[in-house]
Design a protein around this motif. Structure first.
Motif, short mmCIF file in Angstrom:
data_model
loop_
_atom_site.label_atom_id
_atom_site.label_comp_id
_atom_site.label_asym_id
_atom_site.label_seq_id
_atom_site.Cartn_x
_atom_site.Cartn_y
_atom_site.Cartn_z
N ASP A 10 28.94 -4.86 81.11
CA ASP A 10 28.32 -5.78 82.07
C ASP A 10 27.10 -5.15 82.74
OD1 ASP A 10 29.46 -3.96 83.80
OD2 ASP A 10 30.75 -5.42 84.82
N ALA A 11 26.60 -4.07 82.16
CA ALA A 11 25.43 -3.34 82.66
C ALA A 11 25.68 -2.66 84.00
CB ALA A 11 24.18 -4.22 82.72
N SER A 12 26.94 -2.55 84.41
CA SER A 12 27.27 -1.81 85.63
C SER A 12 27.32 -0.32 85.30
CB SER A 12 28.63 -2.27 86.17
OG SER A 12 29.65 -1.92 85.25
N VAL A 33 29.59 -3.92 71.37
CA VAL A 33 29.49 -4.20 72.79
C VAL A 33 29.79 -5.68 73.01
CG1 VAL A 33 27.86 -4.34 74.72
CG2 VAL A 33 27.85 -2.34 73.21
N LEU A 34 30.68 -5.94 73.97
CA LEU A 34 31.07 -7.31 74.30
C LEU A 34 30.73 -7.59 75.75
CD1 LEU A 34 32.62 -9.97 73.62
CD2 LEU A 34 34.66 -8.83 74.53
N HIS A 35 30.01 -8.67 75.99
CA HIS A 35 29.74 -9.13 77.34
C HIS A 35 30.49 -10.44 77.56
CE1 HIS A 35 27.77 -9.88 81.11
NE2 HIS A 35 27.44 -11.08 80.69
N VAL A 36 31.21 -10.53 78.68
CA VAL A 36 31.97 -11.74 78.99
C VAL A 36 31.35 -12.41 80.21
CG1 VAL A 36 34.21 -12.72 79.58
CG2 VAL A 36 34.08 -10.74 78.04
N THR A 60 23.19 -16.96 77.63
CA THR A 60 22.70 -16.20 76.48
C THR A 60 21.61 -15.22 76.91
OG1 THR A 60 23.22 -18.03 75.00
CG2 THR A 60 21.67 -16.38 74.18
N GLY A 61 20.72 -15.66 77.76
CA GLY A 61 19.66 -14.79 78.26
C GLY A 61 20.20 -13.61 79.04
N MET A 62 21.20 -13.86 79.89
CA MET A 62 21.81 -12.80 80.67
C MET A 62 22.51 -11.80 79.74
SD MET A 62 24.52 -13.00 83.82
CE MET A 62 25.78 -13.79 82.82
N ALA A 63 23.23 -12.30 78.75
CA ALA A 63 23.90 -11.41 77.80
C ALA A 63 22.88 -10.57 77.06
CB ALA A 63 24.75 -12.23 76.83
N GLU A 64 21.78 -11.18 76.62
CA GLU A 64 20.76 -10.42 75.90
C GLU A 64 20.13 -9.34 76.76
OE1 GLU A 64 19.90 -10.07 72.74
OE2 GLU A 64 21.55 -11.43 72.30
N GLU A 65 19.95 -9.61 78.06
CA GLU A 65 19.43 -8.56 78.96
C GLU A 65 20.39 -7.38 79.00
OE1 GLU A 65 18.51 -10.11 82.84
OE2 GLU A 65 17.21 -11.67 82.02
N HIS A 66 21.68 -7.67 79.10
CA HIS A 66 22.67 -6.60 79.10
C HIS A 66 22.67 -5.86 77.76
CE1 HIS A 66 23.87 -7.83 82.97
NE2 HIS A 66 24.81 -8.69 82.64
N PHE A 67 22.55 -6.61 76.67
CA PHE A 67 22.53 -5.98 75.36
C PHE A 67 21.30 -5.10 75.19
CE2 PHE A 67 25.11 -9.80 73.67
CZ PHE A 67 26.29 -9.22 74.11
N ASP A 84 28.16 -9.08 71.01
CA ASP A 84 28.72 -10.43 71.05
C ASP A 84 29.01 -10.75 72.51
OD1 ASP A 84 29.66 -12.89 70.24
OD2 ASP A 84 31.48 -12.11 69.29
N TRP A 85 28.99 -12.05 72.83
CA TRP A 85 29.36 -12.45 74.18
C TRP A 85 30.32 -13.62 74.10
CZ3 TRP A 85 28.29 -17.07 76.82
CH2 TRP A 85 27.35 -17.92 76.25
N ARG A 86 31.16 -13.70 75.12
CA ARG A 86 32.17 -14.74 75.23
C ARG A 86 32.14 -15.32 76.64
NH1 ARG A 86 32.35 -14.85 70.36
NH2 ARG A 86 33.90 -13.83 69.10
#
Length: 142
Positions: A10-12, A33-36, A60-67, A84-86
């Protein structure tokens, strides 16, 4: 031997530490890497099709920033990652993803909440430890 690792991200600071730990301790493993994205009232399917599409674009944009952050860390280790994100409750999504993705280890960070805060918010790490069918390494917040 660990060959395929899932890292919830989660980029923390704890999730970044977990990703670094995975690369350092398991340099030959494949890392995913999985972002939820957690459900909130404005994330529901209520509203128009346009609202649902707009929400999905934001998620999707937020997940891509984290990725992008995770890829930058991977680059430091001359490694690559799958992403991947869920959408859902993080603990449940991590466990479900670990079960269906043929992973043999989960490495995750923990924010170290305790007491009433943990009872109110739950613990993603605790849920994952209790329910995952693979070993889980938890990296505490420093």
């Amino acid at each position: 031997m660990v060959s395929r690792i899932l890292v919830p991200f989660d980029a923390s600071a704890p999730s970044e530490a977990a990703l670094r730990f995975a690369f350092e301790q398991f340099p030959d493993a494949s890392v995913a890497v999985l972002h939820v994205v957690e459900p909130f009232a404005d994330h529901t399917d209520a509203g128009s099709e346009h609202d649902r599409h707009r929400w999905r674009e934001r998620a999707t944009g937020m997940a891509e920033e984290h990725f992008d952050e995770a890829r930058a860390i991977a680059t430091e280790y001359d490694a690559s990652i799958e992403t991947d994100w869920r959408y859902g409750r993080p603990g449940h999504e991590v466990v479900a993803h670990a079960a269906t993705g043929d992973y043999d280890h989960v490495v995750m960070g923990s924010h170290g909440r305790s007491g009433i805060e943990r009872l109110m918010l739950g613990s993603v790490a605790e849920t994952t430890i209790r329910r995952a069918g693979v070993p889980v390494t938890v990296i505490p917040e420093t």
